[in-house]
Enzyme design. Structure first.
Site, mmCIF file in Angstrom:
data_model
loop_
_atom_site.group_PDB
_atom_site.id
_atom_site.type_symbol
_atom_site.label_atom_id
_atom_site.label_comp_id
_atom_site.label_asym_id
_atom_site.label_seq_id
_atom_site.Cartn_x
_atom_site.Cartn_y
_atom_site.Cartn_z
ATOM 1 N N CYS A 1 -0.880 5.830 9.953
ATOM 2 C CA CYS A 1 0.345 5.174 10.401
ATOM 3 C C CYS A 1 0.054 3.844 11.065
ATOM 4 C CB CYS A 1 1.031 6.013 11.473
ATOM 5 S SG CYS A 1 1.704 7.520 10.886
ATOM 6 N N CYS B 1 7.061 -4.349 16.455
ATOM 7 C CA CYS B 1 6.673 -3.287 17.396
ATOM 8 C C CYS B 1 5.235 -3.576 17.825
ATOM 9 C CB CYS B 1 6.811 -1.923 16.743
ATOM 10 S SG CYS B 1 8.483 -1.653 16.123
ATOM 11 N N SER C 1 12.087 7.081 7.774
ATOM 12 C CA SER C 1 11.759 6.778 9.169
ATOM 13 C C SER C 1 12.261 5.391 9.532
ATOM 14 C CB SER C 1 10.235 6.839 9.354
ATOM 15 O OG SER C 1 9.891 6.387 10.648
ATOM 16 N N GLY D 1 7.110 -1.678 6.472
ATOM 17 C CA GLY D 1 8.478 -2.176 6.480
ATOM 18 C C GLY D 1 9.485 -1.255 7.128
ATOM 19 N N ASN E 1 -3.204 4.934 16.260
ATOM 20 C CA ASN E 1 -4.271 4.494 15.360
ATOM 21 C C ASN E 1 -4.622 3.050 15.680
ATOM 22 O OD1 ASN E 1 -4.681 6.790 13.614
ATOM 23 N ND2 ASN E 1 -2.598 6.411 12.915
ATOM 24 N N SER F 1 11.591 6.453 15.063
ATOM 25 C CA SER F 1 10.406 5.999 15.803
ATOM 26 C C SER F 1 10.828 5.746 17.239
ATOM 27 C CB SER F 1 9.877 4.700 15.182
ATOM 28 O OG SER F 1 9.380 4.964 13.910
ATOM 29 N N CYS G 1 7.074 -6.837 7.728
ATOM 30 C CA CYS G 1 8.210 -6.292 8.478
ATOM 31 C C CYS G 1 8.756 -7.404 9.365
ATOM 32 C CB CYS G 1 7.741 -5.105 9.331
ATOM 33 S SG CYS G 1 9.089 -4.187 10.100
ATOM 34 N N HIS H 1 9.134 6.617 20.560
ATOM 35 C CA HIS H 1 7.987 6.042 21.271
ATOM 36 C C HIS H 1 8.181 5.763 22.759
ATOM 37 C CE1 HIS H 1 6.414 5.865 17.309
ATOM 38 N NE2 HIS H 1 7.048 4.780 16.941
ATOM 39 N N CYS I 1 2.032 -1.819 16.327
ATOM 40 C CA CYS I 1 1.987 -1.587 14.877
ATOM 41 C C CYS I 1 1.310 -2.748 14.149
ATOM 42 C CB CYS I 1 3.408 -1.384 14.348
ATOM 43 S SG CYS I 1 3.483 -1.263 12.553
ATOM 44 N N GLU J 1 0.818 -1.200 0.000
ATOM 45 C CA GLU J 1 0.000 0.000 0.000
ATOM 46 C C GLU J 1 0.858 1.259 0.000
ATOM 47 O OE1 GLU J 1 -2.414 -0.875 3.411
ATOM 48 O OE2 GLU J 1 -3.973 -1.771 2.184
ATOM 49 N N CYS K 1 3.523 8.578 1.144
ATOM 50 C CA CYS K 1 4.082 7.653 2.135
ATOM 51 C C CYS K 1 4.352 6.323 1.432
ATOM 52 C CB CYS K 1 3.077 7.496 3.274
ATOM 53 S SG CYS K 1 3.646 6.386 4.545
HETATM 54 N N1 SAH Z 1 9.381 0.917 10.036
HETATM 55 C C1 SAH Z 1 9.625 2.299 10.060
HETATM 56 C C2 SAH Z 1 8.733 3.113 9.155
HETATM 57 C C3 SAH Z 1 7.278 2.741 9.064
HETATM 58 S S1 SAH Z 1 6.198 3.027 10.420
HETATM 59 C C4 SAH Z 1 9.543 2.822 11.451
HETATM 60 O O1 SAH Z 1 9.119 2.099 12.336
HETATM 61 O O2 SAH Z 1 9.947 3.958 11.658
HETATM 62 C C5 SAH Z 1 5.818 4.771 10.380
HETATM 63 C C6 SAH Z 1 5.502 5.343 11.762
HETATM 64 O O3 SAH Z 1 4.204 4.941 12.227
HETATM 65 C C7 SAH Z 1 6.487 4.853 12.807
HETATM 66 O O4 SAH Z 1 6.868 5.896 13.655
HETATM 67 C C8 SAH Z 1 5.662 3.853 13.563
HETATM 68 O O5 SAH Z 1 6.180 3.614 14.830
HETATM 69 C C9 SAH Z 1 4.316 4.508 13.572
HETATM 70 N N2 SAH Z 1 3.206 3.598 13.900
HETATM 71 C C10 SAH Z 1 3.179 2.274 13.743
HETATM 72 N N3 SAH Z 1 1.979 1.782 14.154
HETATM 73 C C11 SAH Z 1 1.243 2.827 14.573
HETATM 74 C C12 SAH Z 1 -0.086 2.972 15.083
HETATM 75 N N4 SAH Z 1 -0.879 1.931 15.198
HETATM 76 N N5 SAH Z 1 -0.509 4.206 15.405
HETATM 77 C C13 SAH Z 1 0.291 5.277 15.230
HETATM 78 N N6 SAH Z 1 1.540 5.212 14.739
HETATM 79 C C14 SAH Z 1 2.032 3.998 14.414
HETATM 80 FE FE1 SF4 Z 2 8.068 -2.521 11.398
HETATM 81 FE FE2 SF4 Z 2 8.038 0.168 11.715
HETATM 82 FE FE3 SF4 Z 2 5.868 -1.329 12.286
HETATM 83 FE FE4 SF4 Z 2 8.022 -1.468 13.854
HETATM 84 S S1 SF4 Z 2 6.717 0.347 13.521
HETATM 85 S S2 SF4 Z 2 6.811 -3.214 13.110
HETATM 86 S S3 SF4 Z 2 9.661 -1.248 12.365
HETATM 87 S S4 SF4 Z 2 6.797 -1.054 10.271
#
Ligand code: SAH
Ligand code: SF4
Length: 409
Positions: free
Chosen positions: A379, A145, A237, A205, A336, A259, A141, A261, A148, A121, A134
């Protein structure tokens, strides 16, 4: 609600004919690789450099996806190219448009080697004065996390440089963003000059676990004789793959987002498990060493707001301490939700209290407005078709989202 649930657009026919699927693409090659590919199909040595320049212009300035549109390339040469290469776009399986204007494309890429076709996507977010694309770097991945959605999907494979770049080319096509060419059928007319001005590697990813392809794609996207995106408008990112953060600074030079967090290792180990390998101290050292940092060129620290987990005033205080001396902005992302998650988004009040503290300490800390939630484009909500919710589940989920957040948030 009817509005949102009827957003699906009919699937478009495959834009890459089946017979071409196995052909190598000229997209996503460095100039050197393209030169070698041309020489290998009989282009004379003395012509290679000129042909590469010609092709580069057609592919990346004019955005053509058909050799026959390369009007200053001789017919014979076009035939040779057609026999050996493709420059077709990926198949658009689905295109969705959110009530807030966010667009999400589900793209299908052909099988590589013994693998199967894959779907990813790509999301376009129009804003006042700019449009951000984006882009995904992997299908799934390897990292997990805990907040995510993508992290719940196993890694299927890395995307190639062509596939990473194709997301940008496709979006520019669909938004009518390439200059000087006829509008192809099915193009979405640009809404008052909304175009892709910014790119974020924040889709599916971990881009730094696919370093070489991401590097090639981003260097092509920022090449001044082609797509010409400014490196200041491209942000990568990462969850914090420390050795490749150094390489990103040296070899790609785009803007960096981390990222983060969490501000303590014990909590970050849980939220972003790669922290066990690259703890905060090492991560912050890599950030401090990132080349070219200044007040105008800051690192973005992403911080997802999870109720009762990382959103206390104490966390905000530690965050300010941790970032001391680093030119930084902090991007607070309201969590989200996705089906099956145990986390909840912090209350708006709590997010504002957190933001106010950080602001008072001198950091810009915009709260990222969730975009495209109704089409699961926000995100951490991206997942490929193979793993997406069944349609009924999705509709129920969308209805739940509207009930919880209102259609416009
Ligand atoms: N893998 C990379 C880039 C993709 S994620 C990374 O982790 O940085 C893009 C952003 O969205 C990251 O900061 C990630 O931590 C955040 N993210 C992931 N799941 C989310 C969610 N459910 N709600 C809000 N942000 C989220
Ligand atoms: Fe992968 Fe980024 Fe999601 Fe972590 S936040 S699982 S690194 S896509």
């Amino acid at each position: 609600m009817t509005d949102i649930l009827s957003l699906d657009r009919p699937a478009r026919p495959a834009s890459r004919p089946a017979a071409l699927q196995e052909m190598p693409s000229l997209i996503g090659l460095t100039r050197e690789e393209m030169g070698k590919a041309l020489a290998a199909v009989g282009v004379a040595d003395r012509q290679v450099k000129m042909r590469v320049s010609q092709l580069w212009h057609w592919l990346y300035v004019r955005g053509v996806s058909d050799f026959d549109h390369m009007t200053n390339v001789s017919k014979d040469m076009r035939e040779t190219l057609k026999r050996h290469f493709t420059i077709a776009r990926p198949e658009v399986v689905e295109e969705q448009i959110s009530t807030d204007g966010t667009r999400k494309w589900l793209l299908r890429f052909p099988a590589r080697g013994a693998g199967r076709p894959v779907e990813i996507e790509t999301v376009y977010i129009p804003e006042e004065g700019r449009g951000t694309l984006c882009i995904s770097s992997q299908v799934g991945c390897t990292l997990t996390c805990s907040f995510c959605h993508t992290g719940t999907q196993k890694l299927v494979r890395n995307l190639t440089a062509e596939e990473i770049l194709a997301q940008l080319l496709l979006a520019r096509d669909r938004l009518g963003d390439f200059p000087d060419r006829d509008t192809p059928p099915g193009t979405i007319a640009p809404a008052e000059g909304r175009k892709v001005s910014n790119v974020v590697m924040m889709g599916m990813g971990e881009p730094l676990y696919n370093f070489e392809s991401v590097k090639t794609a981003l260097l092509i996207a920022t090449d001044g004789d082609g797509l010409s995106l400014s490196k200041r408008r491209v942000t990568l990112s990462t969850s914090g793959i420390v050795p490749e953060i150094y390489r990103t600074g040296e070899e790609i030079g785009v803007m960096l987002a981390i990222s983060l967090h969490a501000v303590r290792d014990d909590l970050r180990d849980m939220l972003v498990p790669i922290n066990k390998k690259y703890p905060l101290k090492d991560l912050m050292e890599a950030c401090r060493a990132y080349p070219g940092l200044s007040n105008a060129r800051r690192i973005t620290f992403e911080y997802v707001m999870l109720e009762g987990v990382n959103d206390s005033l104490e966390d905000a205080k530690e965050l300010v301490k941790l970032l001391k001396g680093v030119p930084a902005k902090i991007n607070l992302i309201p969590f989200n939700p996705w089906p099956g998650t145990n986390y909840q988004c912090s209350s708006w009040e709590q997010i504002e209290t957190f933001a106010d503290f950080i602001n008072a300490a001198g950091y810009a800390s915009p709260i990222r407005t969730p975009r495209g939630r109704d089409i699961l484009a926000a995100c951490g909500q991206l997942k490929s078709e193979s793993e997406r919710m069944r349609k009924v589940d999705r509709m129920a989920f969308e209805a739940m989202m509207i009930a919880n957040h209102g259609a416009d948030d």
